[in-house]
Design a protein around this motif. Sequence first.
Motif, PDB file in Angstrom:
ATOM      1  N   ALA A  63       0.837  -1.202   0.000  1.00  0.00           N
ATOM      2  CA  ALA A  63       0.000   0.000   0.000  1.00  0.00           C
ATOM      3  C   ALA A  63       0.871   1.250   0.000  1.00  0.00           C
ATOM      4  N   GLU A  64       1.327   1.657  -1.180  1.00  0.00           N
ATOM      5  CA  GLU A  64       2.023   2.932  -1.347  1.00  0.00           C
ATOM      6  C   GLU A  64       1.052   3.934  -1.970  1.00  0.00           C
ATOM      7  N   TYR A  65       1.388   5.214  -1.856  1.00  0.00           N
ATOM      8  CA  TYR A  65       0.472   6.254  -2.348  1.00  0.00           C
ATOM      9  C   TYR A  65       1.229   7.302  -3.154  1.00  0.00           C
ATOM     10  N   LEU A  66       0.512   7.838  -4.133  1.00  0.00           N
ATOM     11  CA  LEU A  66       1.053   8.862  -5.025  1.00  0.00           C
ATOM     12  C   LEU A  66      -0.045   9.877  -5.318  1.00  0.00           C
ATOM     13  N   ASP A  67       0.296  11.164  -5.236  1.00  0.00           N
ATOM     14  CA  ASP A  67      -0.619  12.229  -5.637  1.00  0.00           C
ATOM     15  C   ASP A  67      -0.205  12.778  -6.994  1.00  0.00           C
ATOM     16  N   VAL A  68      -1.165  12.876  -7.891  1.00  0.00           N
ATOM     17  CA  VAL A  68      -0.944  13.422  -9.232  1.00  0.00           C
ATOM     18  C   VAL A  68      -1.854  14.631  -9.403  1.00  0.00           C
ATOM     19  N   GLU A  69      -1.285  15.795  -9.641  1.00  0.00           N
ATOM     20  CA  GLU A  69      -2.100  16.979  -9.903  1.00  0.00           C
ATOM     21  C   GLU A  69      -2.509  16.975 -11.373  1.00  0.00           C
ATOM     22  N   LEU A  70      -3.797  17.202 -11.609  1.00  0.00           N
ATOM     23  CA  LEU A  70      -4.372  17.111 -12.952  1.00  0.00           C
ATOM     24  C   LEU A  70      -4.884  18.471 -13.412  1.00  0.00           C
ATOM     25  N   GLN A  71      -4.813  18.675 -14.707  1.00  0.00           N
ATOM     26  CA  GLN A  71      -5.417  19.874 -15.297  1.00  0.00           C
ATOM     27  C   GLN A  71      -6.926  19.719 -15.409  1.00  0.00           C
ATOM     28  N   ASP A  72      -7.372  18.478 -15.650  1.00  0.00           N
ATOM     29  CA  ASP A  72      -8.796  18.188 -15.779  1.00  0.00           C
ATOM     30  C   ASP A  72      -9.098  16.917 -14.998  1.00  0.00           C
ATOM     31  N   PRO A  73     -10.295  16.797 -14.433  1.00  0.00           N
ATOM     32  CA  PRO A  73     -10.662  15.580 -13.701  1.00  0.00           C
ATOM     33  C   PRO A  73     -10.686  14.356 -14.623  1.00  0.00           C
ATOM     34  N   VAL A  74     -10.458  13.200 -14.040  1.00  0.00           N
ATOM     35  CA  VAL A  74     -10.595  11.923 -14.750  1.00  0.00           C
ATOM     36  C   VAL A  74     -11.473  11.012 -13.903  1.00  0.00           C
ATOM     37  N   ASP A  75     -11.965   9.953 -14.497  1.00  0.00           N
ATOM     38  CA  ASP A  75     -12.743   8.953 -13.761  1.00  0.00           C
ATOM     39  C   ASP A  75     -11.765   8.045 -13.017  1.00  0.00           C
ATOM     40  N   PRO A  76     -11.701   8.101 -11.683  1.00  0.00           N
ATOM     41  CA  PRO A  76     -10.719   7.279 -10.961  1.00  0.00           C
ATOM     42  C   PRO A  76     -10.933   5.781 -11.134  1.00  0.00           C
TER      43      PRO A  76
END
Length: 227
Positions: A63-76
């Motif tokens: 269980a590792e985690y990563l944050d990605v900043e997006l220009q537009d939302p995506v469907d997770p």
Amino acid sequence: MTVLRVRFTKTGLSSFLSHLDLMRTMERALRRAALPMAYTAGFNPRPRLSFGPALPVGTASLAEYLDVELQDPVDPEVVPAVLNPKLPAGIEITGARLLEHRRKSLAAAICLATYEVAMEECGRVGVLEETVEQVLGQAQWVVPRSRDRAPGDIRGHISDLVLLTRTPTVRLHLALRMGPAGAVRPEEVLNGMAIRCGGCFDPVAVSITRTGLFAEVEGCLVPPWRT
């Protein structure tokens, strides 16, 4: 700016990737998946990514985690299917969600890590069990530190230490606090225990898996989905 928080594993041969190699691997996969990432400004724009606490090389994780900043939302919901084919074996996206209001970065929010330690050979399990009780029963515990640091007291970082199984494989559960005061590596705990028990196990001949990362929300420890 929309933030996509991704949960992933790092197992098998991929556990030997350094943190820098992991960052490069994730960046390449995100580019190939054509997610609408936000980039830094300047001459050499880079994706705006932030990771949780780095793993020691050779330590696996579920269980590792990563944050990605997006220009537009995506469907997770589609993120695992899009990213996993771009990643090497052992790194697998197991979940993703959009954060509406990220109050803290992953590095600032995560305050506890849990590990499972497996020992194939431990000649004196009873001595090891006594060592666990001794460590938990004292207020201070000074052990040799890694990275050429002077010996230090690590007892305050140990939240829990439990002998889970005795046979056929000895397994330990270890929970370590982390925060502004620093962090302790699981191998530092194991090296100190091996010294204390008179070499009842070889701290090099163990396998370590990080089983969880946790943040504190309203006084409760939870996986870092809501921070």
